[in-house]
Write an enzyme that holds these catalytic residues in place. Structure first.
Site, mmCIF file in Angstrom:
data_model
loop_
_atom_site.group_PDB
_atom_site.id
_atom_site.type_symbol
_atom_site.label_atom_id
_atom_site.label_comp_id
_atom_site.label_asym_id
_atom_site.label_seq_id
_atom_site.Cartn_x
_atom_site.Cartn_y
_atom_site.Cartn_z
ATOM 1 N N GLN A 1 -14.074 -9.077 -26.070
ATOM 2 C CA GLN A 1 -14.975 -8.472 -25.458
ATOM 3 C C GLN A 1 -15.647 -7.309 -25.974
ATOM 4 O OE1 GLN A 1 -12.763 -5.586 -23.250
ATOM 5 N NE2 GLN A 1 -14.660 -5.231 -21.751
ATOM 6 N N GLY A 2 -16.747 -7.174 -26.171
ATOM 7 C CA GLY A 2 -17.655 -6.195 -26.900
ATOM 8 C C GLY A 2 -18.483 -5.176 -25.826
ATOM 9 N N SER B 1 -17.770 -1.257 -25.282
ATOM 10 C CA SER B 1 -17.786 0.009 -25.838
ATOM 11 C C SER B 1 -18.554 0.234 -27.160
ATOM 12 C CB SER B 1 -16.360 0.733 -26.023
ATOM 13 O OG SER B 1 -15.869 0.647 -24.832
ATOM 14 N N SER C 1 -10.802 -5.453 -29.289
ATOM 15 C CA SER C 1 -9.561 -6.082 -29.388
ATOM 16 C C SER C 1 -9.602 -7.670 -29.993
ATOM 17 C CB SER C 1 -8.733 -6.184 -28.243
ATOM 18 O OG SER C 1 -8.420 -5.063 -27.569
ATOM 19 N N GLU D 1 -9.847 -7.698 -11.059
ATOM 20 C CA GLU D 1 -8.772 -7.255 -11.570
ATOM 21 C C GLU D 1 -8.173 -5.990 -11.027
ATOM 22 O OE1 GLU D 1 -6.459 -9.055 -13.365
ATOM 23 O OE2 GLU D 1 -7.652 -10.860 -13.727
ATOM 24 N N GLU E 1 -9.639 11.125 -16.737
ATOM 25 C CA GLU E 1 -10.605 12.248 -16.216
ATOM 26 C C GLU E 1 -11.640 11.516 -15.217
ATOM 27 O OE1 GLU E 1 -9.555 11.792 -19.395
ATOM 28 O OE2 GLU E 1 -8.107 13.686 -19.084
#
Lengths: 373, 400
Positions: free
Chosen positions: B126-127, B129, B161, B244, B387
């Site tokens: 998965q791309g 970020s 990942s 999810e 946060e």
């Protein structure tokens, strides 16, 4: 009540900080961590030359005769720079063990060698299935004529790969108590299996199979060993707390700088109040820790139970502070805090190793509670 | 209010438990326990075993190889899968990309990608970020320019990942820079051996290097690999997260690691007695145990669609916070149980049985916990930092 440093203490601290700032960059540390000893000989020689290895060794043994406060100042600087070299284990812990052992020959020959940098010594007292306990070791010394034959296993002997000699705790067959032996790393029958630690330092497991040593190898008999070990370990713990304090301040500085520069949502992270509060919380922890360190200083020469309680208080405060400050350091760095490339993760790992080596928190809480009886 | 599983559900659980007991290869279970790099070969093998049983992707539409299981049954399935130390990877493709594909992709795209994902032949990354777009994902800058019947991709992704082991990837890229940032994003599938793609492993403090940077340098992608409509990428990404909801609690992982912490404490001796019997340590475990039970019921409440007075997204953010902190707590228990042995560095893929000393003083359970503890320092960062989750709660639960 005077908290100002003497001129000498000031010079020691500033000198150490400046030297390490100029000569111990992160890349050099990385290179040293890749060697089999995690100890750079040139750096070690420089430390020796500056008197860092002689700092707390008595003057009669070619040392500078300084006290635990001076040692703490130096080690705060070492922790702040994440120094790998085994200054604490050799020149504080083992030097103290030899000094207090009452073994005249070792004091006369080994201590000066430690102070001068020619000899590095590591302590082997942890054993398998013993967790942190180091009383009543299962490693046994059988009397053999004038000397002894040692057999047993030690684990997580920190800084073993760089050591020339080991101080090995052992029971003497037929006697109660804990004796201390000085053994050459190359002694026949002594097998070392070295491995890296997560923070770049190194350790080894030792297997002693009928290791023959002479009478002079006995540093401390079984009746005295435990007390000598206890006192030296307390001094070592103080110095490790100072090391952790230095490391935590480095984490805080790195993190503050990171959030000043890193922008998300169009503004530097440092403008978000929630993150400012995280930094403030870390600041509070470090203030408390320095105070806890002073408490330990103030009781370092007190009777054992009192000294134990004070040192344990500092350790307990430091353990928690390390987790909070180290953890916030990574958290506020975001993803990059998890990489080898950035320094904060390396400090986190140093803090973790330091904490895991000085005995678990419950042991230290018990030492504090002992004084309530 | 009835807080029991039905008899039918319990029978279902038994069926799954039985399957796991007889079908999880021991070497794969051993690797899972030790938490080594999920090997693509193991993924394919395990995925093949599951798919043969019709369980390769329980949450998918039945048409594409899924089951008709209720949310609770899917939960029971994962409970048993984790209990048996079966691996749970291939997450990016099976759980993230696939739902978007089925909801917004074309029939042809589903036919093209879904079956191979199901059997494990294709491994997806998965791309999303980027170095400048972490928490502020909408700020991502990688572009896709329409040139003829192709998209030309330019930019850089980070924290991808398993990119080095993946043969396909789904990327969130900017196809329109003239509109509000969230409106100009698109979802594109890219074959990882397309010229112009460079994958560079990132070395983590845990010794892992399965996170990567992915550089996109004039990567030409056929136009029919864009999923759904251009400009809808942000919507699809949000949809993906909503599918999810309870995954971010990492409930099954947490329970598994808690049990392993108890196991380590059982096998670690202190003065001849197991650490588990040490009162102080047992209390530490008990404290975490209490919160783990609470986490379990938090998950069940969402799965069973409990009527909520608060905005569900706030509740899900709360779950993510509890779950991610739990990941740190259970991994911390493991290293606390190891004590001084926690400091040793093991290579992620270090074979265990080949070293004599490992058998002697370093049993199987000493390998892995420390690396995992270090990795889980990221649990409160990935998937939406803590946060950010707190901001969501403040906004949606309180209207601050």
């Amino acid at each position: 009540m005077d908290f100002t440093l003497t001129d000498e203490q000031q010079m020691l601290r500033e000198g150490a900080e400046r030297y390490l700032q100029e000569n111990y960059p992160f890349e050099r540390r990385r290179a040293t961590a890749a060697t089999v000893t995690s100890c750079d000989d040139a750096m070690w020689a420089a430390f020796a030359e500056m008197g860092w290895l002689a700092l707390t060794v008595p003057e009669e043994a070619a040392g500078l005769g300084a006290g635990v406060m001076e040692a703490a100042l130096l080690h705060e600087a070492l922790g702040r720079r994440n120094v790998l070299e085994p200054v604490a284990t050799s020149a504080v812990l083992c030097a103290r063990l030899i000094e207090r052992s009452g073994h005249a020959a070792a004091r006369e020959t080994v201590l000066p060698a430690i102070a001068g940098g020619e000899a590095r010594v590591a302590l082997a007292c942890l054993e398998p299935d013993r967790y942190y306990a180091h009383d009543a070791p299962s490693t046994v010394a059988r009397r053999d004529g004038d000397g002894y034959v040692l057999s047993g296993a030690k684990i997580v002997v920190v800084d073993a790969p760089a050591a020339h000699r080991f101080i090995v705790s052992a029971s003497v067959a037929g006697e109660s108590g804990c004796a201390l032996f000085l053994v050459d790393a190359t002694a026949a029958g002594l097998e070392q299996r070295a491995y890296p630690l997560i923070d770049g330092r190194r350790a080894a497991d030792l297997d002693l199979r009928d290791v023959r040593v002479g009478a002079s190898a006995l540093l401390c008999g079984p009746a005295e060993g435990a007390a000598v070990l206890d006192e030296a370990l307390d001094r070592f713990r103080i110095v490790q707390v100072a090391d952790a304090l230095g490391a935590m301040e480095a984490v805080i500085d790195l993190t503050a700088e990171h959030i000043r520069n890193r922008k998300q949502f169009g503004q530097p992270l440092a403008t978000f109040q929630a993150l400012q509060h995280r930094m403030s919380e870390s600041f509070v922890k470090v203030q408390e820790l320095r105070s806890a360190l002073y408490h330990a200083f103030a009781h370092v020469d007190a009777p054992p139970a009192e000294r134990n309680a004070a040192v344990s208080a500092a350790v307990v405060v430091a353990s928690e502070a390390g987790r909070v400050v180290g953890g916030q350091g990574i958290q506020l760095h975001g993803g990059v805090g998890m990489t080898e490339e950035y320094q904060v993760g390396h400090y986190f790992k140093r803090l973790l190793v330091t904490e895991k080596l000085w005995g678990d928190v419950d042991f230290h809480l018990d030492r504090i509670a002992f004084t309530y009886r | 209010m009835d807080l029991r599983f039905t008899a039918a559900d319990e029978a279902f659980r038994e069926e799954v438990r039985d399957f796991m007991r007889t079908h999880v290869p021991p070497e794969i279970a051993a690797d899972t326990k030790r938490w080594v790099n999920p090997r693509p070969a193991y993924f394919r093998r395990w995925q093949g075993i599951l798919a043969a049983r019709g369980w390769g992707a329980p949450h998918w539409p039945a048409k594409w190889g899924g089951t008709d299981w209720s949310a609770l049954r899917k939960h029971l399935f994962f409970e048993e899968l984790y209990r048996a130390y079966a691996p749970d990877f291939g997450w990016q493709g099976l759980h993230m990309m696939a739902p978007v594909l089925f909801a917004f992709g074309s029939e042809e795209q589903c036919r093209r990608w879904a079956p191979r994902m199901l059997t494990g032949e294709d491994f997806w990354c998965q791309g999303f970020s980027e170095p400048g777009a972490g928490s502020d994902l909408a700020n991502l800058k990688s572009t896709a320019e329409c040139v003829g019947d192709e998209w030309v991709l330019r930019g850089q992704k980070i924290w991808t990942s398993d990119a080095a082991d993946s043969n396909w990837g789904f990327f969130l890229v900017r196809t329109d820079a003239t509109v509000k940032p969230q409106r100009g994003l698109s979802f594109i599938a890219v074959k990882m051996d397309t010229p112009g793609i460079t994958v560079r492993p990132i070395h983590g403090i845990d010794g892992r290097h399965d996170l990567n940077e992915v550089f996109l340098d004039e990567v030409r992608v056929p136009a029919d690999q864009l999923i759904g409509e251009p400009g809808k990428g942000w919507t699809y990404a949000k949809y993906l997260l909503e599918k999810e909801r309870t995954a971010s609690a990492f409930l099954y992982f947490n329970r598994r690691r808690f049990e392993m912490a108890k196991d380590i404490a059982r096998q670690t001796l202190v003065h001849g007695r197991p650490l588990l019997e040490d009162r102080a340590f047992a209390r530490k475990l008990a404290r975490v145990d209490a919160d783990l039970h609470a986490l379990n019921w938090s998950v069940l409440r969402i799965l069973a669609e409990e009527p909520q007075k608060y905005d569900l997204n706030a509740v899900v953010s709360a779950l993510k916070i509890s779950g991610s902190e739990m990941q740190q707590r259970v991994t911390e228990l493991q290293i606390d149980a190891l004590g001084p042995r926690a400091v040793r560095h093991f290579e992620r893929d270090q074979p265990h049985t080949e070293e004599a000393d490992l058998r002697r003083h370093w049993q199987e359970f000493t390998v892995g916990p420390t690396n995992l503890y270090l990795f889980e320092r990221a649990s409160t960062i990935y998937g939406g930092a803590r946060e950010v989750q707190k901001n969501i709660i403040a906004k949606l639960a309180f209207g601050f």
